[in-house]
Design an enzyme around this catalytic site. Structure first.
Site, mmCIF file in Angstrom:
data_model
loop_
_atom_site.group_PDB
_atom_site.id
_atom_site.type_symbol
_atom_site.label_atom_id
_atom_site.label_comp_id
_atom_site.label_asym_id
_atom_site.label_seq_id
_atom_site.Cartn_x
_atom_site.Cartn_y
_atom_site.Cartn_z
ATOM 1 N N ASP A 106 33.811 37.782 41.035
ATOM 2 C CA ASP A 106 34.508 36.488 41.061
ATOM 3 C C ASP A 106 34.985 36.327 39.722
ATOM 4 O O ASP A 106 34.841 36.788 38.797
ATOM 5 C CB ASP A 106 33.364 35.227 41.231
ATOM 6 C CG ASP A 106 32.722 35.288 42.352
ATOM 7 O OD1 ASP A 106 33.296 35.739 43.283
ATOM 8 O OD2 ASP A 106 31.316 34.826 42.386
HETATM 9 N N1 URA Z 1 27.890 37.843 44.036
HETATM 10 C C1 URA Z 1 28.549 36.770 43.281
HETATM 11 O O1 URA Z 1 28.069 35.509 43.580
HETATM 12 N N2 URA Z 1 29.740 36.682 42.570
HETATM 13 C C2 URA Z 1 30.050 37.919 42.338
HETATM 14 O O2 URA Z 1 31.139 38.133 41.318
HETATM 15 C C3 URA Z 1 29.409 38.979 42.610
HETATM 16 C C4 URA Z 1 28.433 39.100 43.491
#
Ligand code: URA
Length: 245
Positions: A106
């Protein structure tokens, strides 16, 4: 491959994805994109700088390269962003090849992400049947009970999707500040998986970092740094990806 003003089906075939005839079918079927746009016209001319993808996987026209990147927060795991945000490929400015991220972190997640132009290995690594360990450290608002960890290992429903953790452990808890630090290992890689799992039990994630991907970790790197994988590491990744197939 030297590539200037070549026909799209020839370029796809030369990249080893498939035969010329099948490449034509892929194009007609709308499975080929050039610079993000579906191209269905046979004979479309492309050149070196065009990003050609088959089923969203870039075809390889170059030497295969592999980088381990320590993504800082506020970078998009993508090769472009319509909203003008910074993208992970900007973190490897000296790399000439058209690399792309293997999977996603993310925008607000930091940590280890691989960049490569090897579509085949990327697909292997991302395939759900391959049990690649992805280890995250999450700072959580509140201190979840141990029972939550058991639930995570069994699987927790989020918007109709079962999300599972391979391992979960409490690293530290601060009662005064009412927060905790939890290590969670996933094999799956579903969208916003860690955040959604904790949202389901009403313990929001405040900060998230991926510390390990398979046997690779961030040793010696600061946010924004990167290094090339060694030949041995690339081979081991391939072996790991194929092992559980
Ligand atoms: N899980 C999440 O919530 N975000 C990420 O970036 C990776 C795994």
């Amino acid at each position: 491959m030297s590539l200037n003003n070549e026909r799209l089906q020839k370029v796809i075939a030369q990249s080893g994805v498939t035969s010329r005839r099948k490449a034509e079918q892929l194009i007609v079927d709308g499975r080929v994109r050039v610079n993000g746009e579906i191209v269905k016209k046979l004979g479309t001319k492309v050149n070196k700088n065009d990003l050609i993808e088959v089923d969203h996987v870039p075809i390889v026209k170059e030497d295969l390269v592999y980088y381990l990147v320590y993504k800082p927060r506020r970078f998009i795991s993508s090769v472009k962003d319509d909203r003008g945000r910074k993208i992970v490929t900007e973190l490897v400015p000296d790399v000439d090849e058209r690399v792309f991220p293997v999977g996603r972190l993310d925008y607000d997640t930091s940590g280890l992400i691989l960049l490569t132009n090897d579509g085949e290995l990327a697909q292997l690594l991302m395939h759900p049947s391959h049990q690649i360990d992805k280890v995250y450290v999450a700072k959580i608002k509140g201190i979840p009970p141990k029972s939550a960890f058991t639930l995570f290992k069994k699987g927790i429903l989020s918007k109709g999707e079962l999300l599972k953790a391979k391992q979960v452990r409490l690293l530290s808890a601060n009662k005064q500040k009412n927060n905790s630090v939890i290590e969670i290992t996933l094999h799956e890689g579903k969208n916003r998986q860690v955040r959604r799992m904790f949202e389901e039990i009403d313990f929001p994630v405040l900060k998230l970092k991926r510390e390990r991907y398979s046997f690779l970790d961030l040793t010696g790197l600061q946010p924004g740094d990167y290094r090339e994988l060694t030949k041995q590491e690339v081979q081991r990744l391939k072996d790991d990806a194929l092992e559980d197939n």
